[in-house]
Design an enzyme around this catalytic site. Structure first.
Site, PDB file in Angstrom:
ATOM      1  N   ASN A   1       0.878  -1.170   0.000  1.00 31.81           N
ATOM      2  CA  ASN A   1       0.000   0.000   0.000  1.00 31.81           C
ATOM      3  C   ASN A   1       0.917   1.222   0.000  1.00 31.81           C
ATOM      4  OD1 ASN A   1      -1.765   2.066   0.536  1.00 31.81           O
ATOM      5  ND2 ASN A   1      -2.350   1.358   2.587  1.00 31.81           N
TER       6      ASN A   1
ATOM      7  N   LYS B   1       0.190   4.259  -0.349  1.00 36.03           N
ATOM      8  CA  LYS B   1      -0.456   5.451   0.234  1.00 36.03           C
ATOM      9  C   LYS B   1      -0.229   6.676  -0.663  1.00 36.03           C
ATOM     10  CE  LYS B   1      -0.201   3.266   4.700  1.00 36.03           C
ATOM     11  NZ  LYS B   1      -0.157   3.369   6.150  1.00 36.03           N
TER      12      LYS B   1
ATOM     13  N   HIS C   1      -9.580   1.028   4.702  1.00 32.09           N
ATOM     14  CA  HIS C   1      -8.299   1.180   5.397  1.00 32.09           C
ATOM     15  C   HIS C   1      -8.510   2.108   6.600  1.00 32.09           C
ATOM     16  CE1 HIS C   1      -4.231   2.522   6.291  1.00 32.09           C
ATOM     17  NE2 HIS C   1      -3.836   1.391   5.738  1.00 32.09           N
TER      18      HIS C   1
ATOM     19  N   GLU D   1      -6.925   4.533   7.674  1.00 31.69           N
ATOM     20  CA  GLU D   1      -6.787   5.978   7.387  1.00 31.69           C
ATOM     21  C   GLU D   1      -8.060   6.514   6.734  1.00 31.69           C
ATOM     22  OE1 GLU D   1      -3.031   5.556   5.393  1.00 31.69           O
ATOM     23  OE2 GLU D   1      -2.185   4.975   7.324  1.00 31.69           O
TER      24      GLU D   1
ATOM     25  N   GLU E   1      -5.675  -5.113  10.348  1.00 33.42           N
ATOM     26  CA  GLU E   1      -4.648  -4.114  10.604  1.00 33.42           C
ATOM     27  C   GLU E   1      -4.983  -3.372  11.899  1.00 33.42           C
ATOM     28  OE1 GLU E   1      -2.536  -2.868   6.720  1.00 33.42           O
ATOM     29  OE2 GLU E   1      -4.312  -1.649   6.937  1.00 33.42           O
TER      30      GLU E   1
ATOM     31  N   GLY F   1       2.146   2.085  10.860  1.00 34.94           N
ATOM     32  CA  GLY F   1       3.102   3.185  10.746  1.00 34.94           C
ATOM     33  C   GLY F   1       3.749   3.576  12.065  1.00 34.94           C
TER      34      GLY F   1
ATOM     35  N   SER G   1       3.146  -2.267  10.373  1.00 33.38           N
ATOM     36  CA  SER G   1       4.596  -2.311  10.607  1.00 33.38           C
ATOM     37  C   SER G   1       5.228  -3.658  10.244  1.00 33.38           C
ATOM     38  CB  SER G   1       4.914  -1.924  12.052  1.00 33.38           C
ATOM     39  OG  SER G   1       4.483  -0.595  12.312  1.00 33.38           O
TER      40      SER G   1
HETATM   41  P1  PGA Z   1       2.701   0.172   7.676  1.00 32.54           P
HETATM   42  O1  PGA Z   1       1.269   0.417   6.980  1.00 32.54           O
HETATM   43  O2  PGA Z   1       3.249  -1.120   7.103  1.00 32.54           O
HETATM   44  O3  PGA Z   1       3.535   1.362   7.285  1.00 32.54           O
HETATM   45  O4  PGA Z   1       2.457   0.077   9.145  1.00 32.54           O
HETATM   46  C1  PGA Z   1       0.370  -0.642   6.773  1.00 32.54           C
HETATM   47  C2  PGA Z   1      -0.894  -0.136   6.138  1.00 32.54           C
HETATM   48  O5  PGA Z   1      -1.319   0.977   6.459  1.00 32.54           O
HETATM   49  O6  PGA Z   1      -1.526  -0.821   5.289  1.00 32.54           O
END
Ligand code: PGA
Length: 259
Positions: free
Chosen positions: A9, A11, A97, A99, A169, A175, A214
């Protein structure tokens, strides 16, 4: 048997030029050593999708989107439909997601409309679910996951559900550098699998369940060893070809061990 899936992803990173370069680099590094047993997907920002589709043509790397609107067309300024994503060469779309839920206020009901729209058009939804840190501290993890599954998958047909992907997730792990332990992740994945069994019976074993939050080369192997973790949805570590390909390699090793 379900396949492992490693999904990047990206982003809101990398416009068309940079995205095509990274996609190309991933293709080159993968073709040097890999065996095609694991599905590989990258989800660039919408503007970069056409360039990434061109850069990955003829390779095993599939392209997906990070979001979409549930209507096919119309007066929805700034939005993109499932039909448009399919026409651009996307096979998957990430929906719900954290976010989108927490920064853009998407509700389970809105996410459900998107899931229904994508799955009826053969665009494979990757439905994301996950609890916040407060939810976990209050021991509400399973309540939250169950609500997100029930509402997000409302009225999805059996055959469409069997074709979908679900990503767990935990919001506190995205993140942040904090990963769920393999046991914490497996516990939730087993819960999701059980929910799917109740909905679609044996076909639940075909649905890939991804872990996200992460994930990096150093922690991926222990996560993928868990019975119900079939891959990863990866943010940060997917923005570098070496680390992304290392995740695919780890999945291939685990795939050989599982079969
Ligand atoms: P990350 O993000 O691996 O940077 O924690 C995962 C995601 O948001 O799908």
């Amino acid at each position: 048997m379900r396949k492992f899936l490693i999904a990047g992803n990206w982003k809101m990173n990398m416009g068309p030029g940079d995205a095509a370069k990274l996609a190309q680099e991933i293709c080159t590094k993968l073709s040097e050593k890999s065996s095609n047993e694991v599905l590989v997907l990258v989800c660039p920002t919408a503007l970069s999708i056409p360039e990434v589709v061109i850069a990955t043509e003829g390779s095993r790397v599939l392209t997906g989107a990070q979001n979409m609107h549930y209507e096919s067309s119309g007066a929805f300024t700034g939005e993109i439909s499932a039909e448009m994503l399919l026409a651009a060469g996307c096979r998957y779309v990430v929906l719900g997601h954290s976010e989108r839920r927490h920064v853009f206020g998407e509700s389970d009901e809105l996410i459900n409309r998107k899931v229904l729209s994508a799955s009826r058009k053969d665009l494979i939804p990757i439905l994301c679910v996950g609890e916040t840190e407060v939810d976990r501290d209050q021991e509400l993890t399973f309540n939250v996951i169950e609500r997100q599954l029930k509402k997000g998958l409302l009225k999805v047909r059996h055959e469409d559900l069997a074709e979908m992907v679900i990503a767990y997730e935990p919001v506190w792990a995205i993140g942040t550098g904090r990963t769920a332990t393999p046991e914490q992740a497996q516990e939730v994945h087993a819960f999701i699998r059980k929910y799917l069994y109740e909905r679609i019976g044996k076909k639940a074993s075909l649905v890939p369940l991804l872990y996200g939050g992460s994930v990096k080369p150093a922690n991926v192997a222990d996560l993928l060893k868990q019975d119900d973790i079939d891959g990863a949805l990866v943010g940060g570590a997917s923005l570098n070809a070496d680390s992304f390909v290392a995740l695919v390699d780890a999945a291939e090793t685990q795939n050989r061990n599982r079969n």
